[in-house]
Design a protein around this motif. Sequence first.
Motif, short mmCIF file in Angstrom:
data_model
loop_
_atom_site.label_atom_id
_atom_site.label_comp_id
_atom_site.label_asym_id
_atom_site.label_seq_id
_atom_site.Cartn_x
_atom_site.Cartn_y
_atom_site.Cartn_z
N ARG A 1 0.86 -0.92 0.19
CA ARG A 1 -0.08 -0.52 0.11
C ARG A 1 0.97 1.43 0.12
O ARG A 1 2.33 1.15 0.11
N PRO A 2 -0.29 2.23 -0.72
CA PRO A 2 0.82 3.77 -0.92
C PRO A 2 1.82 4.27 0.95
O PRO A 2 1.08 3.35 1.83
N LEU A 3 2.52 4.68 1.12
CA LEU A 3 2.59 5.24 2.21
C LEU A 3 2.58 6.85 2.13
O LEU A 3 3.05 6.88 3.38
N PHE A 4 3.00 7.14 1.27
CA PHE A 4 2.53 9.18 1.32
C PHE A 4 2.00 9.32 0.00
O PHE A 4 2.10 8.45 -0.94
N ASP A 5 1.33 10.30 0.58
CA ASP A 5 0.55 11.65 -1.00
C ASP A 5 1.30 11.94 -1.54
O ASP A 5 1.69 12.62 -0.59
N ARG A 6 1.48 11.92 -2.69
CA ARG A 6 2.27 12.63 -3.35
C ARG A 6 1.89 13.88 -4.14
O ARG A 6 2.73 14.20 -5.30
N SER A 7 0.82 14.01 -4.24
CA SER A 7 0.40 15.12 -4.38
C SER A 7 0.25 16.44 -4.58
O SER A 7 0.02 17.44 -5.07
N GLY A 8 0.43 17.36 -3.30
CA GLY A 8 1.20 18.19 -3.26
C GLY A 8 2.10 18.20 -3.22
O GLY A 8 3.14 17.54 -3.42
N ARG A 9 3.12 19.60 -3.02
CA ARG A 9 4.70 19.67 -3.21
C ARG A 9 5.40 18.73 -2.26
O ARG A 9 6.51 18.95 -2.29
N ALA A 10 4.74 18.65 -0.99
CA ALA A 10 5.32 18.24 0.25
C ALA A 10 4.70 17.23 0.07
O ALA A 10 3.61 16.72 -0.13
N VAL A 11 5.67 15.62 0.79
CA VAL A 11 4.87 14.86 0.78
C VAL A 11 4.32 14.73 1.94
O VAL A 11 4.79 14.47 2.66
N ARG A 12 3.39 13.45 2.13
CA ARG A 12 2.07 13.62 3.76
C ARG A 12 2.17 12.11 3.78
O ARG A 12 2.06 11.17 3.00
N PRO A 13 2.30 11.87 4.84
CA PRO A 13 2.73 10.13 5.24
C PRO A 13 1.65 10.17 5.24
O PRO A 13 0.13 10.49 5.78
N THR A 14 0.36 8.37 4.91
CA THR A 14 -0.53 7.59 5.01
C THR A 14 -0.78 7.03 6.21
O THR A 14 0.40 7.40 7.28
N PRO A 15 -2.18 6.83 6.94
CA PRO A 15 -2.03 7.08 8.04
C PRO A 15 -1.29 5.29 8.46
O PRO A 15 -0.94 5.18 9.52
N LEU A 16 -0.99 4.51 7.10
CA LEU A 16 0.00 2.77 7.53
C LEU A 16 1.57 3.74 7.29
O LEU A 16 2.35 3.16 8.86
#
Length: 295
Positions: free
Chosen positions: A45-60
């Motif tokens: 599963r993804p570990l980061f949301d890469r849609s923005g300028r900064a990567v955001r960690p997923t709950p996992l």
Amino acid sequence: MKLHFLHTLIAVIRHGSFAAAAPEVNLTASAVGMQIRQLEIYFGRPLFDRSGRAVRPTPLALEVAAAVESALGTLEQLRSRTEAAVTGHVRLGIIESAQVALLPQAMLALRKSVPGLEVHCARGVSQQLLQDLKAGRLDVAVLVRPETGGSSRLGWTPLLTESFVLVAPAQARGRNVRELLAAHEWIRLDRSATGGRIAAAFVEATLPGKREFLELPGTDAIVAMVSAGVGVSVVPELREDVRRTWPVREVGLGRRGPTRQIALVCRAGDAEDRRIQAVLRAFQASVAQGRHGSA
């Protein structure tokens, strides 16, 4: 899945981007991204949301980090506790300037912290040392990092950044760098060295078409020539002992002047080797002592 990938995960969460986390784990931003992708394959599963300028960690990602952070700290403490048991030998390549400026204090630190580690030193220019490291003839090297950043297959740790200066005879004519280059012969730093190529690029940009009168492989030899009145040169900033030995006029190149990064490099697979880690800590201690001494 490798243990150090988890260190990378925690660093990215802490810093908020692959690029910002890269120096902490001694990797390039692309190598950080590669390790995170390997973790995502492992967990499915993804570990980061890469849609923005900064990567955001997923709950996992946060859950994984919370589960392993304490354990990683405990493992590091256990590893450090047995540091005195590090033995064997390590093949160290080092450029000439670092051999004088950094090696003595680094060797004192190594002798104190890991007396059972034997160091075999080889001197050379950065490009040759890098080739020897890749070929397995060296275990670790202290050199000038290539201007392109260096291979991501290697583990890089910055030690210090040096500015370049123009050195001229004490009574040289000329009010600024361009006038001094125009009025005097140019003594060129060895073109086979990374620092020599950086210096030559600056000279060409400042005074296009300027031809060298003489080319020498070492900064000390160049400064001796300059002090004698042979010409001027662009070299990395001078050590205090060089300034005392050969009086010269030293002119800064401005905020946009060239710099070079002195780094410790090893093969990526050896980055966690306790011998390599001991050498790294010794050179970091040497750099810190040098900064404290010049403060």
